[in-house]
Design an enzyme around this catalytic site. Structure first.
Site, mmCIF file in Angstrom:
data_model
loop_
_atom_site.group_PDB
_atom_site.id
_atom_site.type_symbol
_atom_site.label_atom_id
_atom_site.label_comp_id
_atom_site.label_asym_id
_atom_site.label_seq_id
_atom_site.Cartn_x
_atom_site.Cartn_y
_atom_site.Cartn_z
ATOM 1 N N GLU A 1 -18.484 6.814 -32.337
ATOM 2 C CA GLU A 1 -18.169 8.232 -32.537
ATOM 3 C C GLU A 1 -17.162 8.375 -33.663
ATOM 4 O O GLU A 1 -16.070 7.812 -33.618
ATOM 5 C CB GLU A 1 -17.579 8.856 -31.265
ATOM 6 C CG GLU A 1 -17.314 10.359 -31.461
ATOM 7 C CD GLU A 1 -16.239 10.927 -30.546
ATOM 8 O OE1 GLU A 1 -16.238 12.157 -30.341
ATOM 9 O OE2 GLU A 1 -15.397 10.156 -30.061
ATOM 10 N N ASP B 1 -16.609 5.853 -27.606
ATOM 11 C CA ASP B 1 -15.802 7.027 -27.910
ATOM 12 C C ASP B 1 -14.650 6.665 -28.846
ATOM 13 O O ASP B 1 -14.016 5.615 -28.694
ATOM 14 C CB ASP B 1 -15.262 7.581 -26.586
ATOM 15 C CG ASP B 1 -14.527 8.887 -26.738
ATOM 16 O OD1 ASP B 1 -15.153 9.855 -27.199
ATOM 17 O OD2 ASP B 1 -13.336 8.934 -26.381
ATOM 18 N N ASP C 1 -18.595 18.566 -27.936
ATOM 19 C CA ASP C 1 -17.304 18.752 -28.604
ATOM 20 C C ASP C 1 -17.313 19.877 -29.632
ATOM 21 O O ASP C 1 -16.305 20.093 -30.316
ATOM 22 C CB ASP C 1 -16.875 17.452 -29.299
ATOM 23 C CG ASP C 1 -16.381 16.400 -28.327
ATOM 24 O OD1 ASP C 1 -15.767 16.775 -27.310
ATOM 25 O OD2 ASP C 1 -16.604 15.200 -28.562
#
Length: 633
Positions: free
Chosen positions: A392, A355, A467
């Protein structure tokens, strides 16, 4: 009862193509390509001597000399290519160059001297001058695992996918989350509410994922699972980790992950976990002790004038400081580090998605980020040379994708954003913005040209995620355009990932609405949409060029884009038409296999068209459609 995949008659389309070979149309056009090379087998081959490169030059050109330009020690070096035979109107040239001994990849570009002009060929196409180094062809010395580009991933948000064991459920008011708010247990048929945010639970769990593997593998056809975070956390999203060594008990604990790993391994399915190593929960033991003034924990987190730095201002997510060697040890360096632990038995995960990987570092501003990402890569590959490291990034990730850091990035920049703008008319910030096919093709060409081809094959292509709003919602419930999008996703360079529920028509806007529970009552499914997803997945599995072929743009303007996926011995045409009316588009396909007069068949309808002696083709493009054409000669 889950719907079954319709029985496949694999020969039907091919027989139809052959029966329709007399129904052809042709058109003449000027040959648009002078030289061709792609970093695929047959054009790039590795041996003990180095890298053998092959270039094709249109034989009607008067060819004087061809060189491969490299820059060892940052100085130009030109290697003359040897002229070979002419086949199907193309002159083949070859040369062998050494591997770059310093960089993580070997960069090269072609310089071609013709009778009246000089041209250069780089990864983004032909140039009349030497192109910038960032678009030179690149061969990564430590390529991503070969299995990655063969997969169709499926993203699971555990709390919203399936409840497999009711005894694990978070109970209404069981504990308080943030600001003294009791957690809320929701019914599966309800929709997420902004009133409760991260403190509402629908009680999906890992046993539910295990129970869904038959659907995922055999009904839908996916081959790999990407799980959003599963480690202990008080939130439903679990991006605020309390304990990195414990799977959350409400998801089933460590034992449930072992069971899932065993079940996926038995089915030859891959499993990737989500690691949040930039920040922790405020309830993580480190932070609790730091707030109490205990040493050495006070130095584990970034300090901001007496307060702690939090991720993007979210006070529940304190940011750790990689300047502290204890943080480095726990997260990746030590023998029992987080990254190592889950790559080892009995878990043996196949990859890590990390992440906001670009934000971690030493002090403010992610200082020495590249040093730590490289080190994380080394650790992961030490444990499993075949493990996948995915980062990410919502925006351009070129600097992390040069062969020494990530195997691939979540390709928001090079895939999702241009597709959104072309099909839905929104940019990544959800501002109204539209581009035409020429701009989309140019954007995607630039993105893939800047990174080694092997890494481009490992880019993680999604249409939406936890997201973002769901693609179908962005499209205003336009199912035809969603089918266009998923076909493009399955046909394009990179590894496709389906966000759970997209295949049955699940909708939802901004978080939390994009995280609705999966509707396991099949009466609520859009069966036609599911069949279209199944069909696109089958095509990707059946056509090797869609998984490993180079991308060759043949036409891009207005509402239409035609490109090819090309291997040395096979190719597939992909036509995209955004308009709500069919059109005929002139393209030249002789670049693909050097086979003028070749016949192309629509893999879905069986319609056949034939190129003329110069390779010119009049291609019918259906309305609001992405279509695939295979060679039928």
């Amino acid at each position: 009862m889950l719907p079954q995949i319709q029985s496949e008659r694999r020969l039907t389309t091919w027989v139809t193509c052959l029966l329709n070979k007399d129904k052809v149309s042709t058109v003449a056009t000027i040959h648009p390509h002078t030289v061709f090379h792609a970093a695929i087998p047959g054009y790039l081959d590795i041996s003990a001597q180095g890298i053998t490169l092959t270039l094709r030059v249109f034989a009607e050109e008067t060819l004087q000399q061809v060189w491969v330009r490299t820059d060892p020690d940052n100085e130009e070096h030109l290697t003359a290519m040897v002229f070979g035979e002419v086949v199907d109107g193309w002159r083949y040239c070859s040369a062998t160059i050494p591997l770059d001994e310093v960089r993580p990849h070997t960069a090269y570009v072609f310089k071609v001297q013709l009778a009246e002009r000089m041209l250069w060929l780089a990864a983004d196409g032909q140039h009349t001058r030497m192109p910038a180094r960032e678009v030179h062809f690149k061969h990564a010395h430590d390529a991503p695992p070969a299995w990655v580009s063969e997969q169709i991933f499926y993203q699971v948000f555990p709390d919203r996918f399936r409840n497999g064991d009711a005894s694990l459920n978070v109970k209404d008011g069981e504990y308080e989350y943030l600001c003294g708010r009791p957690v809320k247990a929701r019914e599966w048929h309800e929709l997420p509410s902004g009133d409760y945010g991260p403190s509402e639970f629908f009680n999906g769990d890992l046993p539910g994922v295990v129970q869904s593997l038959e659907y995922l593998q055999h009904t839908l056809g996916v081959t790999a699972i990407y799980l959003n975070p599963v480690f202990r956390s008080d939130s439903n999203h679990k991006y605020d980790t309390i304990d990195y060594y414990q799977v959350d008990p409400h998801l089933g604990g460590n034992e449930a992950l072992v069971t899932l790993r065993q079940a996926t391994a038995e089915r030859d399915m891959k499993l990737m976990l989500d690691g949040v190593l930039n920040h922790t929960s405020i309830r993580h033991d480190w932070f609790v002790r730091a707030q109490a003034g205990e040493k050495p924990y006070v130095n584990y987190f970034l300090d901001a004038e007496g307060d702690y730095v939090s991720w993007k201002g979210h006070k529940s997510l304190p940011v750790v400081d990689y300047a502290n060697p204890d943080v480095v040890d726990v997260f990746y360096q030590a023998d029992n580090s987080v990254l190592r632990h889950w790559l080892r038995p009995p878990y043996n995960i196949d990859g890590w998605r990390l992440d906001v990987i670009h934000m971690l570092g030493e002090g403010k501003g992610a200082v020495n980020n590249d040093k730590h990402v490289r080190a994380m890569r080394r650790v992961i590959k030490q444990e499993n040379t075949d493990a996948y490291l995915l980062g990410e990034h919502f925006f351009e990730a070129t600097q992390w994708l040069q062969g020494d850091q990530e195997d691939g990035a979540m390709n928001y920049y090079g895939f999702l954003q241009p597709v959104w703008m072309f099909l839905a008319g929104y940019d990544i910030a959800r501002h109204k913005a539209s581009i035409d096919a020429e701009e989309m093709a140019s954007w995607m060409s630039e993105a893939r040209a800047k990174i080694p081809f092997a890494i481009a094959k490992a880019q993680f292509n999604q249409l939406d995620s936890h997201d973002t709003p769901r693609m179908l919602t962005l499209l205003g419930n336009d199912h035809a355009r969603l089918v266009m999008a998923v076909r493009l996703q399955m046909a394009y360079l990179g590894v496709p990932c389906i966000y759970y529920g997209d295949e049955v028509g699940l909708q939802g806007g901004e978080d939390p609405h994009c995280r609705a529970p999966f509707p396991w009552d099949s009466q609520q499914w859009n069966d036609d949409l599911l069949q279209r997803f199944q069909q696109a997945i089958r095509w990707r599995k059946e056509l090797p060029a869609l998984r490993g072929g180079a991308v060759v743009d043949l036409h891009a303007a207005g509402d239409q884009w035609v490109f090819a996926r090309l291997l040395a011995d096979s190719s597939v045409l992909v036509s995209v038409n955004r308009a709500n009316t069919p059109v005929r588009q002139a393209v030249n396909c002789s670049i693909l296999k050097g086979l003028p007069g070749s016949t192309w068949c629509n893999i879905e309808t069986g319609q056949v068209v034939q190129a003329d002696a110069q390779g010119a083709l009049s291609l019918p493009l259906g309305a609001t459609a992405t279509e695939l054409w295979v060679s039928a000669h």
